[in-house]
Design a protein around this motif. Structure first.
Motif, mmCIF file in Angstrom:
data_model
loop_
_atom_site.group_PDB
_atom_site.id
_atom_site.type_symbol
_atom_site.label_atom_id
_atom_site.label_comp_id
_atom_site.label_asym_id
_atom_site.label_seq_id
_atom_site.Cartn_x
_atom_site.Cartn_y
_atom_site.Cartn_z
ATOM 1 N N SER A 1 -38.964 5.449 8.430
ATOM 2 C CA SER A 1 -39.877 4.539 9.126
ATOM 3 C C SER A 1 -39.688 4.641 10.635
ATOM 4 N N GLY A 2 -38.422 4.694 11.061
ATOM 5 C CA GLY A 2 -38.140 4.843 12.485
ATOM 6 C C GLY A 2 -38.668 6.147 13.039
ATOM 7 N N ILE A 3 -38.571 7.218 12.250
ATOM 8 C CA ILE A 3 -39.066 8.528 12.685
ATOM 9 C C ILE A 3 -40.589 8.535 12.763
ATOM 10 N N LEU A 4 -41.244 7.872 11.822
ATOM 11 C CA LEU A 4 -42.699 7.930 11.747
ATOM 12 C C LEU A 4 -43.387 7.159 12.867
ATOM 13 N N VAL A 5 -42.764 6.093 13.360
ATOM 14 C CA VAL A 5 -43.435 5.243 14.354
ATOM 15 C C VAL A 5 -43.899 6.026 15.583
ATOM 16 N N PRO A 6 -42.999 6.791 16.281
ATOM 17 C CA PRO A 6 -43.484 7.539 17.453
ATOM 18 C C PRO A 6 -44.536 8.584 17.091
ATOM 19 N N TYR A 7 -44.392 9.199 15.918
ATOM 20 C CA TYR A 7 -45.349 10.231 15.515
ATOM 21 C C TYR A 7 -46.716 9.633 15.185
ATOM 22 N N ILE A 8 -46.726 8.450 14.616
ATOM 23 C CA ILE A 8 -48.006 7.799 14.330
ATOM 24 C C ILE A 8 -48.737 7.480 15.624
ATOM 25 N N TYR A 9 -48.004 6.917 16.588
ATOM 26 C CA TYR A 9 -48.621 6.615 17.884
ATOM 27 C C TYR A 9 -49.128 7.892 18.555
ATOM 28 N N ALA A 10 -48.316 8.952 18.493
ATOM 29 C CA ALA A 10 -48.724 10.221 19.115
ATOM 30 C C ALA A 10 -49.948 10.805 18.420
ATOM 31 N N VAL B 1 -52.286 9.207 16.776
ATOM 32 C CA VAL B 1 -53.463 8.400 17.118
ATOM 33 C C VAL B 1 -53.965 8.762 18.509
ATOM 34 N N TYR B 2 -53.034 8.893 19.468
ATOM 35 C CA TYR B 2 -53.436 9.207 20.841
ATOM 36 C C TYR B 2 -54.104 10.582 20.923
ATOM 37 N N PHE B 3 -53.500 11.587 20.304
ATOM 38 C CA PHE B 3 -54.056 12.936 20.398
ATOM 39 C C PHE B 3 -55.347 13.072 19.588
ATOM 40 N N TYR B 4 -55.465 12.316 18.514
ATOM 41 C CA TYR B 4 -56.729 12.303 17.772
ATOM 42 C C TYR B 4 -57.822 11.655 18.614
ATOM 43 N N TRP B 5 -57.456 10.555 19.293
ATOM 44 C CA TRP B 5 -58.419 9.832 20.119
ATOM 45 C C TRP B 5 -58.908 10.691 21.280
ATOM 46 N N THR B 6 -58.024 11.526 21.820
ATOM 47 C CA THR B 6 -58.384 12.391 22.955
ATOM 48 C C THR B 6 -58.850 13.772 22.500
ATOM 49 N N ASP B 7 -59.051 13.920 21.180
ATOM 50 C CA ASP B 7 -59.573 15.163 20.607
ATOM 51 C C ASP B 7 -58.663 16.365 20.897
ATOM 52 N N ARG B 8 -57.345 16.122 20.806
ATOM 53 C CA ARG B 8 -56.373 17.198 21.030
ATOM 54 C C ARG B 8 -55.351 17.247 19.892
ATOM 55 N N LEU B 9 -55.778 16.854 18.710
ATOM 56 C CA LEU B 9 -54.859 16.795 17.580
ATOM 57 C C LEU B 9 -54.285 18.165 17.244
ATOM 58 N N SER B 10 -55.102 19.213 17.345
ATOM 59 C CA SER B 10 -54.619 20.560 17.032
ATOM 60 C C SER B 10 -53.540 20.997 18.019
ATOM 61 N N VAL B 11 -53.653 20.558 19.281
ATOM 62 C CA VAL B 11 -52.634 20.874 20.285
ATOM 63 C C VAL B 11 -51.311 20.226 19.904
ATOM 64 N N PHE B 12 -51.368 18.966 19.509
ATOM 65 C CA PHE B 12 -50.160 18.241 19.100
ATOM 66 C C PHE B 12 -49.497 18.899 17.895
#
Length: 328
Positions: free
Chosen positions: A180-189, A191-202
Protein backbone atom coordinates in the motif's frame (compact mmCIF):
# COMPACT_ATOMS: atom_id res chain seq x y z
CA UNK A 1 41.53 12.84 11.50
CA UNK A 2 39.41 9.89 12.60
CA UNK A 3 39.93 10.91 16.23
CA UNK A 4 37.69 13.94 15.62
CA UNK A 5 34.78 11.63 14.85
CA UNK A 6 35.34 9.17 17.73
CA UNK A 7 32.42 10.72 19.59
CA UNK A 8 28.78 9.89 20.11
CA UNK A 9 27.73 13.55 19.90
CA UNK A 10 25.55 13.70 16.80
CA UNK A 11 25.96 17.47 16.53
CA UNK A 12 29.62 16.88 15.68
CA UNK A 13 28.35 15.48 12.37
CA UNK A 14 28.27 19.11 11.19
CA UNK A 15 32.00 18.71 10.63
CA UNK A 16 31.24 16.16 7.93
CA UNK A 17 30.17 18.96 5.60
CA UNK A 18 33.81 20.13 5.45
CA UNK A 19 34.96 16.54 5.01
CA UNK A 20 32.53 16.06 2.11
CA UNK A 21 33.57 19.34 0.48
CA UNK A 22 37.27 18.42 0.75
CA UNK A 23 36.80 14.95 -0.77
CA UNK A 24 34.67 16.32 -3.58
CA UNK A 25 36.87 19.40 -4.19
CA UNK A 26 37.95 18.53 -7.73
CA UNK A 27 34.37 17.81 -8.71
CA UNK A 28 33.43 21.30 -7.55
CA UNK A 29 36.35 22.91 -9.40
CA UNK A 30 36.22 20.93 -12.66
CA UNK A 31 32.58 20.84 -13.74
CA UNK A 32 32.65 18.59 -16.79
CA UNK A 33 29.68 17.68 -19.04
CA UNK A 34 27.76 14.70 -17.64
CA UNK A 35 24.40 13.01 -18.03
CA UNK A 36 22.95 10.04 -16.11
CA UNK A 37 22.65 6.77 -17.98
CA UNK A 38 19.27 6.10 -16.33
CA UNK A 39 16.96 8.17 -14.16
CA UNK A 40 13.42 8.39 -12.85
CA UNK A 41 10.71 10.95 -13.34
CA UNK A 42 11.53 12.87 -10.15
CA UNK A 43 15.27 13.06 -10.85
CA UNK A 44 14.44 14.31 -14.35
CA UNK A 45 12.36 17.05 -12.74
CA UNK A 46 15.38 18.00 -10.61
CA UNK A 47 17.59 18.10 -13.71
CA UNK A 48 15.06 20.34 -15.42
CA UNK A 49 15.52 22.82 -12.55
CA UNK A 50 19.31 22.74 -12.05
CA UNK A 51 20.77 20.90 -15.04
CA UNK A 52 22.88 17.75 -15.20
CA UNK A 53 26.33 19.18 -14.49
CA UNK A 54 27.90 22.41 -13.27
CA UNK A 55 28.61 24.07 -9.97
CA UNK A 56 25.00 24.04 -8.71
CA UNK A 57 24.42 20.28 -9.25
CA UNK A 58 27.88 19.58 -7.74
CA UNK A 59 27.03 21.59 -4.62
CA UNK A 60 23.64 19.88 -4.29
CA UNK A 61 25.31 16.46 -4.60
CA UNK A 62 27.83 17.39 -1.88
CA UNK A 63 25.09 18.61 0.47
CA UNK A 64 23.01 15.49 -0.23
CA UNK A 65 25.91 13.20 0.63
CA UNK A 66 26.58 15.19 3.82
CA UNK A 67 22.92 15.03 4.94
CA UNK A 68 22.76 11.30 4.22
CA UNK A 69 25.96 10.76 6.23
CA UNK A 70 24.36 12.62 9.12
CA UNK A 71 21.26 10.44 8.84
CA UNK A 72 23.32 7.23 8.89
CA UNK A 73 25.09 8.40 12.04
CA UNK A 74 21.71 9.07 13.65
CA UNK A 75 20.45 5.62 12.62
CA UNK A 76 23.48 3.73 13.92
CA UNK A 77 23.54 5.70 17.19
CA UNK A 78 19.79 5.27 17.73
CA UNK A 79 19.92 1.52 17.24
CA UNK A 80 23.36 1.08 18.86
CA UNK A 81 24.61 -0.97 15.94
CA UNK A 82 28.30 -0.22 16.41
CA UNK A 83 30.44 -1.73 19.13
CA UNK A 84 31.64 1.80 19.97
CA UNK A 85 29.43 4.85 19.54
CA UNK A 86 31.06 7.13 16.96
CA UNK A 87 30.39 9.05 13.76
CA UNK A 88 32.30 6.69 11.46
CA UNK A 89 29.22 5.42 9.54
CA UNK A 90 28.52 8.84 8.04
CA UNK A 91 32.21 9.49 7.43
CA UNK A 92 32.80 6.28 5.49
CA UNK A 93 29.52 6.65 3.63
CA UNK A 94 30.74 10.04 2.39
CA UNK A 95 34.15 8.56 1.57
CA UNK A 96 32.63 5.73 -0.49
CA UNK A 97 30.26 8.17 -2.23
CA UNK A 98 33.27 10.26 -3.30
CA UNK A 99 35.73 7.61 -4.50
CA UNK A 100 35.08 7.62 -8.25
CA UNK A 101 34.73 10.79 -10.38
CA UNK A 102 31.21 9.82 -11.59
CA UNK A 103 30.15 9.75 -7.91
CA UNK A 104 30.87 13.50 -7.69
CA UNK A 105 28.03 14.28 -10.07
CA UNK A 106 24.40 14.77 -9.05
CA UNK A 107 23.54 11.14 -9.71
CA UNK A 108 19.91 10.05 -9.29
CA UNK A 109 21.26 7.44 -6.88
CA UNK A 110 22.39 10.20 -4.49
CA UNK A 111 18.80 11.43 -4.42
CA UNK A 112 17.34 7.94 -4.04
CA UNK A 113 19.73 7.05 -1.17
CA UNK A 114 18.07 9.74 0.96
CA UNK A 115 14.82 7.75 0.89
CA UNK A 116 16.69 4.44 1.25
CA UNK A 117 17.98 5.64 4.64
CA UNK A 118 14.52 6.86 5.65
CA UNK A 119 13.16 3.38 4.87
CA UNK A 120 15.85 1.81 7.09
CA UNK A 121 14.82 4.14 9.92
CA UNK A 122 11.28 2.81 9.66
CA UNK A 123 12.30 -0.84 9.30
CA UNK A 124 14.72 -0.86 12.22
CA UNK A 125 11.98 0.64 14.38
CA UNK A 126 9.64 -2.36 14.14
CA UNK A 127 11.64 -4.71 16.40
CA UNK A 128 9.35 -5.98 19.19
CA UNK A 129 6.80 -3.27 18.38
CA UNK A 130 3.23 -4.47 18.77
CA UNK A 131 1.69 -2.01 16.29
CA UNK A 132 4.09 -1.19 13.47
CA UNK A 133 1.64 -0.61 10.60
CA UNK A 134 2.79 3.01 10.26
CA UNK A 135 6.44 1.96 10.04
CA UNK A 136 5.68 -0.67 7.40
CA UNK A 137 3.58 1.70 5.31
CA UNK A 138 6.24 4.41 5.51
CA UNK A 139 9.03 2.01 4.56
CA UNK A 140 7.15 1.11 1.38
CA UNK A 141 6.36 4.78 0.75
CA UNK A 142 10.02 5.87 1.02
CA UNK A 143 11.23 3.05 -1.22
CA UNK A 144 8.62 3.97 -3.83
CA UNK A 145 9.61 7.65 -3.78
CA UNK A 146 13.27 6.62 -4.06
CA UNK A 147 12.41 4.50 -7.10
CA UNK A 148 10.87 7.57 -8.76
CA UNK A 149 14.36 9.03 -8.67
CA UNK A 150 16.02 5.79 -9.81
CA UNK A 151 13.80 2.83 -10.83
CA UNK A 152 16.12 0.13 -9.41
CA UNK A 153 15.25 1.10 -5.85
CA UNK A 154 11.92 -0.66 -6.32
CA UNK A 155 13.93 -3.89 -5.91
CA UNK A 156 14.33 -2.95 -2.23
CA UNK A 157 10.80 -4.28 -1.72
CA UNK A 158 12.45 -7.69 -1.39
CA UNK A 159 14.75 -6.29 1.31
CA UNK A 160 11.76 -4.91 3.22
CA UNK A 161 10.11 -8.33 3.28
CA UNK A 162 13.34 -9.98 4.44
CA UNK A 163 13.78 -7.30 7.12
CA UNK A 164 10.25 -7.80 8.45
CA UNK A 165 10.75 -11.55 8.59
CA UNK A 166 14.07 -11.03 10.39
CA UNK A 167 12.82 -8.58 13.02
CA UNK A 168 9.34 -10.08 13.63
CA UNK A 169 7.13 -12.85 12.31
CA UNK A 170 6.07 -12.00 8.76
CA UNK A 171 2.33 -11.91 8.12
CA UNK A 172 0.46 -11.50 4.86
CA UNK A 173 -1.10 -8.36 6.32
CA UNK A 174 2.38 -6.83 6.64
CA UNK A 175 3.09 -7.41 2.95
CA UNK A 176 -0.19 -5.70 2.02
CA UNK A 177 0.66 -2.69 4.18
CA UNK A 178 4.09 -2.33 2.54
CA UNK A 179 2.53 -2.69 -0.92
CA UNK A 180 0.00 0.00 0.00
CA UNK A 181 2.84 2.36 0.85
CA UNK A 182 4.55 1.58 -2.46
CA UNK A 183 1.38 2.05 -4.50
CA UNK A 184 0.46 5.50 -3.16
CA UNK A 185 3.21 7.50 -4.97
CA UNK A 186 2.74 5.43 -8.13
CA UNK A 187 -1.01 6.01 -8.17
CA UNK A 188 -0.52 9.76 -7.87
CA UNK A 189 2.14 9.67 -10.59
CA UNK A 190 -0.03 7.56 -12.90
CA UNK A 191 -2.97 9.94 -12.48
CA UNK A 192 -0.78 12.98 -13.18
CA UNK A 193 0.87 11.52 -16.29
CA UNK A 194 -2.46 10.20 -17.58
CA UNK A 195 -4.00 13.64 -17.05
CA UNK A 196 -1.15 15.29 -18.98
CA UNK A 197 -1.32 12.63 -21.71
CA UNK A 198 2.21 11.35 -20.99
CA UNK A 199 1.40 7.95 -19.52
CA UNK A 200 3.58 6.12 -22.05
CA UNK A 201 6.54 8.31 -21.03
CA UNK A 202 6.04 7.39 -17.38
CA UNK A 203 5.70 3.67 -18.07
CA UNK A 204 8.73 3.56 -20.35
CA UNK A 205 10.95 5.42 -17.89
CA UNK A 206 9.90 3.79 -14.63
CA UNK A 207 9.50 0.23 -15.94
CA UNK A 208 12.24 -0.25 -18.56
CA UNK A 209 12.49 -3.92 -17.64
CA UNK A 210 13.92 -6.08 -20.40
CA UNK A 211 14.67 -9.75 -20.80
CA UNK A 212 18.34 -10.51 -20.31
CA UNK A 213 21.27 -8.49 -18.99
CA UNK A 214 20.94 -4.68 -19.15
CA UNK A 215 23.29 -2.66 -21.33
CA UNK A 216 26.59 -1.73 -19.64
CA UNK A 217 27.73 1.85 -20.17
CA UNK A 218 31.42 1.97 -19.13
CA UNK A 219 33.18 4.23 -21.68
CA UNK A 220 36.41 4.51 -19.65
CA UNK A 221 37.99 1.04 -19.13
CA UNK A 222 40.48 2.42 -16.57
CA UNK A 223 37.70 3.70 -14.31
CA UNK A 224 35.80 0.45 -14.81
CA UNK A 225 38.67 -1.75 -13.62
CA UNK A 226 39.47 0.57 -10.72
CA UNK A 227 35.83 0.50 -9.62
CA UNK A 228 35.71 -3.30 -9.81
CA UNK A 229 38.88 -3.66 -7.71
CA UNK A 230 37.77 -1.05 -5.18
CA UNK A 231 34.26 -2.47 -4.74
CA UNK A 232 35.57 -6.04 -4.63
CA UNK A 233 38.09 -5.24 -1.89
CA UNK A 234 35.53 -3.46 0.28
CA UNK A 235 33.01 -6.27 -0.15
CA UNK A 236 35.61 -8.89 0.75
CA UNK A 237 36.62 -6.96 3.88
CA UNK A 238 33.08 -6.63 5.19
CA UNK A 239 32.11 -10.19 4.22
CA UNK A 240 35.07 -11.69 6.08
CA UNK A 241 34.23 -9.46 9.05
CA UNK A 242 30.63 -10.69 9.28
CA UNK A 243 31.17 -12.98 12.26
CA UNK A 244 33.23 -10.38 14.11
CA UNK A 245 30.51 -7.76 13.74
CA UNK A 246 27.93 -10.13 15.23
CA UNK A 247 30.09 -11.34 18.13
CA UNK A 248 29.21 -10.03 21.60
CA UNK A 249 26.21 -8.11 20.29
CA UNK A 250 22.65 -8.55 21.48
CA UNK A 251 20.17 -10.37 19.24
CA UNK A 252 18.46 -7.15 18.15
CA UNK A 253 21.72 -5.67 16.86
CA UNK A 254 22.75 -8.94 15.19
CA UNK A 255 19.47 -9.04 13.26
CA UNK A 256 19.84 -5.46 12.05
CA UNK A 257 23.43 -6.04 10.95
CA UNK A 258 22.25 -9.11 9.04
CA UNK A 259 19.72 -6.88 7.26
CA UNK A 260 22.59 -4.66 6.07
CA UNK A 261 24.31 -7.76 4.66
CA UNK A 262 21.04 -8.77 3.01
CA UNK A 263 20.96 -5.31 1.40
CA UNK A 264 24.33 -6.07 -0.21
CA UNK A 265 23.11 -9.48 -1.36
CA UNK A 266 19.85 -8.30 -2.91
CA UNK A 267 21.57 -5.51 -4.80
CA UNK A 268 22.24 -8.11 -7.53
CA UNK A 269 18.57 -7.79 -8.57
CA UNK A 270 18.69 -4.02 -8.97
CA UNK A 271 20.31 -3.79 -12.44
CA UNK A 272 17.32 -5.56 -13.99
CA UNK A 273 15.10 -2.57 -13.18
CA UNK A 274 16.96 -0.25 -15.57
CA UNK A 275 17.97 -0.69 -19.19
CA UNK A 276 21.44 0.90 -18.89
CA UNK A 277 23.93 0.47 -16.03
CA UNK A 278 26.82 2.91 -15.55
CA UNK A 279 29.56 3.28 -12.92
CA UNK A 280 27.46 5.42 -10.59
CA UNK A 281 25.28 2.34 -10.07
CA UNK A 282 27.80 1.29 -7.40
CA UNK A 283 26.26 4.02 -5.22
CA UNK A 284 23.45 1.51 -4.71
CA UNK A 285 25.82 -0.26 -2.31
CA UNK A 286 26.94 2.89 -0.49
CA UNK A 287 24.41 2.83 2.38
CA UNK A 288 25.03 -0.70 3.75
CA UNK A 289 28.69 -0.71 2.68
CA UNK A 290 29.39 2.62 4.38
CA UNK A 291 27.99 1.38 7.71
CA UNK A 292 29.73 -2.00 7.57
CA UNK A 293 33.07 -0.46 6.54
CA UNK A 294 32.82 1.90 9.50
CA UNK A 295 32.54 -1.11 11.81
CA UNK A 296 35.78 -2.52 10.37
CA UNK A 297 37.63 0.72 11.12
CA UNK A 298 36.06 0.95 14.58
CA UNK A 299 37.40 -2.50 15.43
CA UNK A 300 40.95 -1.68 14.20
CA UNK A 301 43.68 -0.35 16.47
CA UNK A 302 43.43 3.45 16.36
CA UNK A 303 46.81 4.07 14.76
CA UNK A 304 46.28 1.52 11.99
CA UNK A 305 42.83 2.93 11.22
CA UNK A 306 44.25 6.47 11.01
CA UNK A 307 47.01 5.42 8.60
CA UNK A 308 44.71 3.43 6.28
CA UNK A 309 42.14 6.23 6.25
CA UNK A 310 44.82 8.84 5.47
CA UNK A 311 46.21 6.74 2.61
CA UNK A 312 42.67 6.28 1.26
CA UNK A 313 41.91 10.02 1.35
CA UNK A 314 45.24 11.11 -0.17
CA UNK A 315 44.97 8.45 -2.87
CA UNK A 316 41.42 9.53 -3.65
CA UNK A 317 42.34 13.21 -4.05
CA UNK A 318 45.37 12.39 -6.20
CA UNK A 319 43.31 10.04 -8.37
CA UNK A 320 40.65 12.72 -8.85
CA UNK A 321 43.33 15.23 -9.82
CA UNK A 322 44.75 12.87 -12.44
CA UNK A 323 41.31 12.20 -13.92
CA UNK A 324 40.07 15.79 -14.00
CA UNK A 325 43.38 17.22 -15.20
CA UNK A 326 43.42 14.72 -18.08
CA UNK A 327 46.61 13.00 -16.92
CA UNK A 328 44.79 9.66 -16.59
Amino acid sequence: MLSIFRTNQLMASFLLVFYAAALRFWGLVYTEPWEPAASGILSDWVYDQVGYAGIIPAIIATLLVFVEGWMLNALVLRDRLGRDANLFPGLFFILICSVLPPFLQLSPLHMANFFYILALFELFGIYKKSDCATNLFNSGLWIAIGSLFYPSYLALFVLIIVAINTLRSLKFRDILIVLSGILVPYIYALVYFYWTDRLSVFMGQQFPIQVGIPEMNFPDPTLYYISVVFSGLLLLVVLFSWGGFLAKNVIQVQKKINILYAALLFSVFAPFFVDIVSLDFLLYLAVPLGVLTSFSFTNMPNQRAEVIHLIWVVGLLYFHYLVFSGAL
